[in-house]
Design a protein around this motif. Structure first.
Motif, PDB file in Angstrom:
ATOM      1  N   MET A   1       0.848  -1.196   0.000  1.00 18.11           N
ATOM      2  CA  MET A   1       0.000   0.000   0.000  1.00 18.11           C
ATOM      3  C   MET A   1       0.879   1.239   0.000  1.00 18.11           C
ATOM      4  O   MET A   1       1.852   1.339   0.730  1.00 18.11           O
ATOM      5  CB  MET A   1      -0.900  -0.030   1.229  1.00 18.11           C
ATOM      6  N   ALA A   2       0.530   2.198  -0.826  1.00 17.43           N
ATOM      7  CA  ALA A   2       1.310   3.427  -0.940  1.00 17.43           C
ATOM      8  C   ALA A   2       1.103   4.317   0.283  1.00 17.43           C
ATOM      9  O   ALA A   2       0.077   4.269   0.943  1.00 17.43           O
ATOM     10  CB  ALA A   2       0.901   4.181  -2.194  1.00 17.43           C
ATOM     11  N   ASN A   3       2.077   5.117   0.555  1.00 18.16           N
ATOM     12  CA  ASN A   3       2.018   6.083   1.640  1.00 18.16           C
ATOM     13  C   ASN A   3       0.971   7.139   1.282  1.00 18.16           C
ATOM     14  O   ASN A   3       0.974   7.661   0.168  1.00 18.16           O
ATOM     15  CB  ASN A   3       3.400   6.713   1.785  1.00 18.16           C
ATOM     16  N   ILE A   4       0.066   7.469   2.199  1.00 16.98           N
ATOM     17  CA  ILE A   4      -0.989   8.435   1.875  1.00 16.98           C
ATOM     18  C   ILE A   4      -0.429   9.825   1.611  1.00 16.98           C
ATOM     19  O   ILE A   4      -1.079  10.629   0.968  1.00 16.98           O
ATOM     20  CB  ILE A   4      -2.099   8.495   2.944  1.00 16.98           C
ATOM     21  N   CYS A   5       0.781  10.103   2.086  1.00 17.65           N
ATOM     22  CA  CYS A   5       1.394  11.407   1.823  1.00 17.65           C
ATOM     23  C   CYS A   5       1.536  11.652   0.324  1.00 17.65           C
ATOM     24  O   CYS A   5       1.437  12.785  -0.137  1.00 17.65           O
ATOM     25  CB  CYS A   5       2.762  11.514   2.481  1.00 17.65           C
ATOM     26  N   GLU A   6       1.763  10.599  -0.433  1.00 13.61           N
ATOM     27  CA  GLU A   6       1.938  10.731  -1.877  1.00 13.61           C
ATOM     28  C   GLU A   6       0.679  11.244  -2.567  1.00 13.61           C
ATOM     29  O   GLU A   6       0.758  11.773  -3.669  1.00 13.61           O
ATOM     30  CB  GLU A   6       2.361   9.389  -2.467  1.00 13.61           C
ATOM     31  N   ASP A   7      -0.482  11.088  -1.941  1.00 12.06           N
ATOM     32  CA  ASP A   7      -1.755  11.528  -2.513  1.00 12.06           C
ATOM     33  C   ASP A   7      -2.236  12.854  -1.943  1.00 12.06           C
ATOM     34  O   ASP A   7      -3.321  13.313  -2.271  1.00 12.06           O
ATOM     35  CB  ASP A   7      -2.832  10.468  -2.259  1.00 12.06           C
ATOM     36  N   CYS A   8      -1.445  13.467  -1.068  1.00 11.47           N
ATOM     37  CA  CYS A   8      -1.855  14.687  -0.378  1.00 11.47           C
ATOM     38  C   CYS A   8      -1.437  15.930  -1.160  1.00 11.47           C
ATOM     39  O   CYS A   8      -0.355  15.965  -1.752  1.00 11.47           O
ATOM     40  CB  CYS A   8      -1.201  14.712   1.014  1.00 11.47           C
ATOM     41  N   VAL A   9      -2.278  16.961  -1.150  1.00 10.85           N
ATOM     42  CA  VAL A   9      -1.948  18.211  -1.839  1.00 10.85           C
ATOM     43  C   VAL A   9      -0.796  18.947  -1.155  1.00 10.85           C
ATOM     44  O   VAL A   9      -0.177  19.815  -1.756  1.00 10.85           O
ATOM     45  CB  VAL A   9      -3.177  19.152  -1.960  1.00 10.85           C
ATOM     46  N   CYS A  10      -0.485  18.591   0.081  1.00 14.43           N
ATOM     47  CA  CYS A  10       0.606  19.232   0.828  1.00 14.43           C
ATOM     48  C   CYS A  10       1.960  18.581   0.550  1.00 14.43           C
ATOM     49  O   CYS A  10       2.983  19.037   1.046  1.00 14.43           O
ATOM     50  CB  CYS A  10       0.328  19.175   2.331  1.00 14.43           C
ATOM     51  N   TYR A  11       1.986  17.510  -0.213  1.00 15.54           N
ATOM     52  CA  TYR A  11       3.214  16.771  -0.531  1.00 15.54           C
ATOM     53  C   TYR A  11       3.682  17.238  -1.891  1.00 15.54           C
ATOM     54  O   TYR A  11       3.074  16.950  -2.914  1.00 15.54           O
ATOM     55  CB  TYR A  11       2.892  15.280  -0.530  1.00 15.54           C
ATOM     56  N   ASP A  12       4.775  17.997  -1.938  1.00 17.99           N
ATOM     57  CA  ASP A  12       5.191  18.649  -3.176  1.00 17.99           C
ATOM     58  C   ASP A  12       6.694  18.502  -3.381  1.00 17.99           C
ATOM     59  O   ASP A  12       7.453  18.323  -2.433  1.00 17.99           O
ATOM     60  CB  ASP A  12       4.815  20.130  -3.102  1.00 17.99           C
ATOM     61  N   PHE A  13       7.121  18.620  -4.634  1.00 14.82           N
ATOM     62  CA  PHE A  13       8.540  18.504  -4.968  1.00 14.82           C
ATOM     63  C   PHE A  13       9.258  19.816  -4.665  1.00 14.82           C
ATOM     64  O   PHE A  13       8.822  20.882  -5.071  1.00 14.82           O
ATOM     65  CB  PHE A  13       8.709  18.148  -6.449  1.00 14.82           C
ATOM     66  N   ARG A  33       6.503  11.026  12.495  1.00 13.09           N
ATOM     67  CA  ARG A  33       5.623  10.135  11.730  1.00 13.09           C
ATOM     68  C   ARG A  33       5.880  10.269  10.239  1.00 13.09           C
ATOM     69  O   ARG A  33       5.915   9.282   9.514  1.00 13.09           O
ATOM     70  CB  ARG A  33       4.158  10.434  12.044  1.00 13.09           C
ATOM     71  N   PHE A  34       6.073  11.502   9.765  1.00 16.47           N
ATOM     72  CA  PHE A  34       6.332  11.741   8.344  1.00 16.47           C
ATOM     73  C   PHE A  34       7.629  11.055   7.915  1.00 16.47           C
ATOM     74  O   PHE A  34       7.679  10.370   6.892  1.00 16.47           O
ATOM     75  CB  PHE A  34       6.414  13.245   8.070  1.00 16.47           C
ATOM     76  N   LEU A  35       8.691  11.210   8.694  1.00 15.22           N
ATOM     77  CA  LEU A  35       9.984  10.627   8.343  1.00 15.22           C
ATOM     78  C   LEU A  35       9.959   9.102   8.396  1.00 15.22           C
ATOM     79  O   LEU A  35      10.701   8.442   7.670  1.00 15.22           O
ATOM     80  CB  LEU A  35      11.081  11.181   9.254  1.00 15.22           C
ATOM     81  N   ARG A  36       9.104   8.542   9.249  1.00 16.49           N
ATOM     82  CA  ARG A  36       8.976   7.092   9.321  1.00 16.49           C
ATOM     83  C   ARG A  36       8.065   6.555   8.219  1.00 16.49           C
ATOM     84  O   ARG A  36       7.921   5.352   8.051  1.00 16.49           O
ATOM     85  CB  ARG A  36       8.421   6.661  10.673  1.00 16.49           C
ATOM     86  N   GLY A  37       7.410   7.447   7.484  1.00 14.91           N
ATOM     87  CA  GLY A  37       6.517   7.014   6.415  1.00 14.91           C
ATOM     88  C   GLY A  37       5.152   6.597   6.915  1.00 14.91           C
ATOM     89  O   GLY A  37       4.426   5.879   6.249  1.00 14.91           O
ATOM     90  N   SER A  38       4.789   7.047   8.104  1.00 12.78           N
ATOM     91  CA  SER A  38       3.508   6.693   8.698  1.00 12.78           C
ATOM     92  C   SER A  38       2.627   7.936   8.787  1.00 12.78           C
ATOM     93  O   SER A  38       2.505   8.539   9.842  1.00 12.78           O
ATOM     94  CB  SER A  38       3.738   6.104  10.091  1.00 12.78           C
ATOM     95  N   CYS A  39       2.032   8.304   7.687  1.00 18.12           N
ATOM     96  CA  CYS A  39       1.223   9.530   7.644  1.00 18.12           C
ATOM     97  C   CYS A  39      -0.241   9.278   7.995  1.00 18.12           C
ATOM     98  O   CYS A  39      -1.063  10.178   7.898  1.00 18.12           O
ATOM     99  CB  CYS A  39       1.318  10.159   6.261  1.00 18.12           C
ATOM    100  N   THR A  40      -0.581   8.075   8.372  1.00 16.07           N
ATOM    101  CA  THR A  40      -1.958   7.761   8.728  1.00 16.07           C
ATOM    102  C   THR A  40      -2.407   8.647   9.884  1.00 16.07           C
ATOM    103  O   THR A  40      -1.721   8.770  10.876  1.00 16.07           O
ATOM    104  CB  THR A  40      -2.088   6.288   9.133  1.00 16.07           C
ATOM    105  N   GLY A  41      -3.530   9.286   9.725  1.00 15.60           N
ATOM    106  CA  GLY A  41      -4.065  10.151  10.772  1.00 15.60           C
ATOM    107  C   GLY A  41      -3.469  11.545  10.779  1.00 15.60           C
ATOM    108  O   GLY A  41      -3.632  12.280  11.738  1.00 15.60           O
TER     109      GLY A  41
END
Length: 55
Positions: A1-13, A33-41
């Motif tokens: 399952m992909a990290n939900i951060c990848e689908d967030c409008v706040c996640y930008d290059f 949480r962000f650095l661990r790749g756990s953006c759930t919640g």
């Protein structure tokens, strides 16, 4: 399952860092949480991005 951060409008290059980053001002716990790749919640998560369906 992909990290939900990848689908967030706040996640930008970031061209200077040459990496994708969260553009929100995260506190210490949120950053961990962000650095661990756990953006759930994440309180800043907003689905969207380049390919989202907008009405």
């Amino acid at each position: 399952m992909a990290n939900i951060c990848e689908d967030c409008v706040c996640y930008d290059f970031d061209g200077e860092l040459e990496a994708f980053v969260c553009t929100m001002d995260l506190d210490e716990d949120e950053m961990e949480r962000f650095l661990r790749g756990s953006c759930t919640g994440c309180p800043f998560y907003r689905p969207g991005g380049d390919y989202s369906q907008r009405s």
